[in-house]
Design a protein around this motif. Structure first.
Motif, short mmCIF file in Angstrom:
data_model
loop_
_atom_site.label_atom_id
_atom_site.label_comp_id
_atom_site.label_asym_id
_atom_site.label_seq_id
_atom_site.Cartn_x
_atom_site.Cartn_y
_atom_site.Cartn_z
N PHE A 1 0.85 -1.20 0.00
CA PHE A 1 0.00 0.00 0.00
C PHE A 1 0.88 1.24 0.00
O PHE A 1 0.57 2.23 0.67
N PHE A 2 1.96 1.17 -0.77
CA PHE A 2 2.95 2.23 -0.82
C PHE A 2 3.20 2.56 -2.28
O PHE A 2 3.64 1.69 -3.06
N ALA A 3 2.91 3.79 -2.68
CA ALA A 3 2.98 4.19 -4.09
C ALA A 3 4.41 4.50 -4.50
O ALA A 3 4.76 5.65 -4.81
N THR A 4 5.26 3.47 -4.51
CA THR A 4 6.64 3.60 -4.97
C THR A 4 6.93 2.48 -5.95
O THR A 4 6.13 1.57 -6.15
N TYR A 5 8.12 2.53 -6.57
CA TYR A 5 8.47 1.53 -7.58
C TYR A 5 8.93 0.21 -7.00
O TYR A 5 9.24 -0.73 -7.74
N ASP A 6 8.99 0.08 -5.68
CA ASP A 6 9.47 -1.16 -5.08
C ASP A 6 8.53 -2.33 -5.36
O ASP A 6 8.99 -3.45 -5.65
N ALA A 7 7.22 -2.12 -5.23
CA ALA A 7 6.27 -3.22 -5.42
C ALA A 7 6.32 -3.79 -6.83
O ALA A 7 6.43 -5.01 -7.00
N PRO A 8 6.25 -2.99 -7.90
CA PRO A 8 6.37 -3.60 -9.24
C PRO A 8 7.74 -4.22 -9.49
O PRO A 8 7.84 -5.19 -10.24
N ALA A 9 8.79 -3.70 -8.86
CA ALA A 9 10.11 -4.32 -9.01
C ALA A 9 10.13 -5.71 -8.38
O ALA A 9 10.70 -6.66 -8.94
N VAL A 10 9.52 -5.86 -7.20
CA VAL A 10 9.43 -7.17 -6.57
C VAL A 10 8.62 -8.13 -7.44
O VAL A 10 8.97 -9.31 -7.59
N LYS B 1 12.34 -1.64 3.08
CA LYS B 1 11.83 -2.05 1.77
C LYS B 1 12.76 -3.04 1.10
O LYS B 1 12.32 -4.03 0.51
N HIS B 2 14.05 -2.80 1.19
CA HIS B 2 15.02 -3.66 0.51
C HIS B 2 15.05 -5.07 1.10
O HIS B 2 15.40 -6.02 0.41
N LEU B 3 14.70 -5.20 2.38
CA LEU B 3 14.68 -6.53 2.99
C LEU B 3 13.70 -7.45 2.28
O LEU B 3 13.91 -8.66 2.20
N GLY B 4 12.61 -6.90 1.76
CA GLY B 4 11.60 -7.73 1.11
C GLY B 4 12.11 -8.41 -0.14
O GLY B 4 11.67 -9.52 -0.48
N PHE B 5 13.05 -7.80 -0.86
CA PHE B 5 13.60 -8.41 -2.07
C PHE B 5 14.33 -9.71 -1.71
O PHE B 5 14.18 -10.73 -2.38
N GLY B 6 15.16 -9.67 -0.67
CA GLY B 6 15.88 -10.86 -0.27
C GLY B 6 14.99 -11.91 0.35
O GLY B 6 15.20 -13.12 0.14
N LEU B 7 13.97 -11.49 1.11
CA LEU B 7 13.07 -12.45 1.72
C LEU B 7 12.24 -13.20 0.67
O LEU B 7 11.77 -14.31 0.93
N LEU B 8 12.08 -12.60 -0.51
CA LEU B 8 11.40 -13.31 -1.58
C LEU B 8 12.17 -14.57 -1.97
O LEU B 8 11.58 -15.62 -2.24
N PHE B 9 13.50 -14.48 -1.98
CA PHE B 9 14.32 -15.65 -2.28
C PHE B 9 14.33 -16.64 -1.11
O PHE B 9 14.32 -17.85 -1.32
N ALA B 10 14.38 -16.13 0.11
CA ALA B 10 14.48 -17.01 1.28
C ALA B 10 13.16 -17.65 1.64
O ALA B 10 13.15 -18.62 2.41
N LEU C 1 13.99 -5.39 -16.57
CA LEU C 1 12.99 -4.35 -16.33
C LEU C 1 12.86 -4.06 -14.84
O LEU C 1 12.65 -2.91 -14.43
N ALA C 2 13.02 -5.09 -14.00
CA ALA C 2 13.03 -4.86 -12.55
C ALA C 2 14.19 -3.97 -12.15
O ALA C 2 14.05 -3.08 -11.29
N VAL C 3 15.35 -4.17 -12.78
CA VAL C 3 16.50 -3.30 -12.51
C VAL C 3 16.22 -1.88 -12.98
O VAL C 3 16.61 -0.91 -12.32
N GLY C 4 15.54 -1.74 -14.12
CA GLY C 4 15.20 -0.41 -14.60
C GLY C 4 14.26 0.32 -13.65
O GLY C 4 14.39 1.53 -13.44
N LEU C 5 13.31 -0.41 -13.08
CA LEU C 5 12.39 0.21 -12.13
C LEU C 5 13.10 0.61 -10.85
O LEU C 5 12.84 1.69 -10.30
N LYS C 6 14.01 -0.24 -10.38
CA LYS C 6 14.76 0.03 -9.15
C LYS C 6 16.16 -0.53 -9.34
O LYS C 6 16.35 -1.75 -9.45
#
Length: 624
Positions: free
Chosen positions: A260-269, A449-458, A299-304
């Motif tokens: 519920f955060f209007a930033t580019y992190d969610a589409p990058a995830v 926010k960045h922790l969520g990217f790694g937790l997706l893998f874990a 494209l994920a790298v381009g977003l973030k």
């Protein structure tokens, strides 16, 4: 005198022995050397195993015999399992004489059960999930997604300064493209993502649905990420692990907040999750099929830009999930994915101007002054429980690779111990990349926010940890429920706390809108917020932030830093000043002290607000 019968040899050919049936229970049967009855079948009859061992590389594949299969006796008894065909009903005597004894039975033979338990149906042991099981699993996934939705949409606050900045910048980019209006700022130099990607999409959504629509778009992205996580975890392991991974990931603070955060992190995830899903889903396809993941990863790298930190993990995952019966296919998958992603990145940085933005906001980012101990504490607080669960799952997977409880699986082969160890290290170790990078920079900005990217893998390993904690046949469900409820409680409290870290600006913007025009000059603590809420009255170029200033006085001298604010206030440069004491408290004190010494300003009012630090005030001064 009554003769004492001679004890029977339990190893005699006609003596009953206990052997496992295909359902995993124990029942009376004849000696193994005796022919099987007509109704019994071999345990492996009709079972097809598509994952065959690799004869050329025996170290890579090993039978699931790390430890003997432990089964439990069938505890139902005849009353629970039901009488066998031809057996008397409960409470009725059997035998011709009504005494329950067979008159023709040898009295010297020890009495035993007069029946044989029928084989238990194999529905609970099937290796192939049927349609009913798949629908149940999907229904549980839907429940998880509903819980994730409820946790995200309950969050409420006005626009955060980053949300306001991206939406306003998107409108400015659209005006620049459509009407050739000049950009108010060079967004490329301080956006940690391409300013022509997410801001444009956010502006289009905001035009039609407002800020709520942009936040709901983030929610859809995070729901899609959870669903994709379920998909590739199920492909890697099984449905129980997939549901556990999705359940843990869906309630962490990062997932809930980004939903519920209007930033580019969610589409990058979302794009990163889609790339992982393609890599895992094409594990048995020809090696070039893995190239389908490259565009989404890039494209994920381009977003973030920070998403590039996870490209090596994606390449290694392509290698570890390759077909083991083809020696060169796994390595070829990794080479193709690395080459495809690298080529697309080169094209993007060569024919666009994002390279300067990558250097300014990511690779050459200014270091902070926060100690690594404080950053480590935040990492443990925001993602420590899920990471520990993932570590436990990785250890359990390395010790025992069998994912199915069926006794039939003992005859199968699966990933060898070395491959299991490498996969566990890869998935859990990826969760440490963002904390390590931010400890290198000594800053906690966007760490949550960045922790969520790694937790997706874990998360898949956390799913294994949860499944092993519960045990086979849900032996200890209370342990799994307790772990998930604690994770849920932490996600609820931490996400609420996160949305309370910035003040509600609704009352402040109502007052400010009455005192701004299209020609004035304004100073604000978090200037992006009033810029967004007064975009119909002012331009971004009219606003100055407390994050930095470059003021040129009447004599042509340039003043920066604290001296710049003092000189501008002394000269009465600004028509309105808004301070909140939260975003930049040190600079706010310098500005407030300069205003107190200047005859050009009067205090318009103090607007109270509450946040995690307690009660604060918006202080608004106007030029008199």
């Amino acid at each position: 005198m009554t003769s004492i019968p001679t004890p029977r040899n339990p190893l005699a050919e006609d003596a009953p022995v206990r052997v496992p049936d295909t359902g995993g229970s124990w029942f009376e049967s004849r000696h193994p050397s005796a022919p099987l009855p007509q109704h019994e079948e071999r345990p492996d009859a009709g079972v097809r195993f598509t994952d065959r061992p690799d004869d050329d590389d025996p170290d890579e594949d090993e039978p699931y015999e790390d430890e003997p299969y432990e089964d439990e006796p069938y505890e139902g008894g005849p009353s629970e399992a039901g009488p066998a065909a031809g057996d008397p009903a409960d409470g009725e005597p059997s035998g011709p004489d009504g005494t329950g004894r067979d008159p023709g039975r040898d009295p010297d033979r020890p009495e035993g059960p007069g029946y044989t338990l029928p084989p238990v149906p194999e529905a609970s042991w099937t290796l192939d999930s049927g349609r009913r099981r798949s629908w149940i699993s999907r229904a549980l996934l839907l429940v998880i997604l509903l819980i994730q939705t409820a946790m995200s949409v309950r969050l409420s606050n006005t626009a955060f300064q980053d949300e306001a900045l991206y939406m306003y910048a998107g409108h400015a980019q659209l005006s620049h493209w459509l009407y050739d209006t000049p950009l108010p700022k060079d967004y490329n130099t301080y956006f940690s993502g391409a300013p022509t990607l997410y801001p444009i999409a956010a502006a289009v959504l905001e035009n039609h649905f407002g800020m709520l629509g942009v936040r709901l778009f983030s929610l859809l992205c995070m729901l899609g990420s959870t669903a994709l996580l379920y998909g590739f975890s199920r492909r890697l392991f099984n449905e129980r692990v997939a549901l556990g991974a999705a359940a843990m990931f869906a309630v962490t603070q990062s997932t809930v907040v980004l939903g519920f955060f209007a930033t580019y992190d969610a589409p990058a995830v979302l794009l990163l999750a889609l790339a992982i899903w393609i890599v895992v889903r094409t594990d048995r396809a020809p090696a070039p099929a893995v190239l389908l993941a490259a565009p989404f990863a890039v494209l994920a790298v381009g977003l973030k830009y920070a998403s590039a930190l996870y490209l090596p993990s994606l390449v290694l995952l392509a290698v570890l999930t390759g077909r083991r019966d083809k020696n060169r296919q796994p390595l070829l998958r990794g080479v193709l994915l690395a080459g495809g992603a690298g080529g697309l990145l080169w094209l993007g940085m060569t024919f666009t101007d994002v390279l300067s933005g990558v250097r300014a906001t990511t690779t050459q980012r200014a270091h902070g002054a926060e100690p690594w101990t404080e950053l480590a504490r935040q990492c443990v607080e925001f993602g420590g429980l899920m990471f520990v669960t993932a570590v436990g799952g990785a250890v359990a997977y390395a010790l025992r690779g069998r994912m199915n409880e069926s006794p039939l699986v003992r005859t199968m082969t699966g990933p060898g111990r070395r491959r299991r160890i490498l996969l566990g290290l890869l998935l859990t170790g990826t969760a440490l990349l963002a904390p390590a990078y931010q400890m290198h920079l000594n800053t906690s900005v966007a760490l949550y926010k960045h922790l969520g990217f790694g937790l997706l893998f874990a998360a898949p390993m956390a799913g294994i940890g949860l499944a092993r904690l519960v045990g086979p046949h849900f032996r200890h469900p209370q342990l799994g429920i307790l772990l998930w409820v604690v994770t849920l409680a932490l996600g609820l409290s931490q996400s609420t706390w996160r949305f309370d870290t910035w003040p509600d600006s609704s009352r402040m913007t109502e007052v400010v809108r009455q005192h701004v025009t299209s020609t004035g000059r304004y100073l604000a603590s978090a200037d992006n917020v009033p810029v967004y809420y007064t975009s119909d009255l002012t331009l971004q170029s009219q606003w100055t932030s407390t994050y930095g200033i470059g003021y040129v006085d009447q004599a042509g001298a340039l003043h920066t830093g604290d001296d710049g604010y003092r000189s501008a206030i002394a000269d009465g440069w600004f028509d309105l000043v808004v301070l909140d004491g939260v975003a930049t408290p040190d600079t706010d004190r310098v500005v407030a002290d300069a205003i107190a010494r200047s005859p050009h300003y009067r205090l318009l009012g103090r607007i109270p607000f509450t946040h995690v630090g307690g009660t604060g005030y918006y202080r608004i001064w106007v030029k008199q």
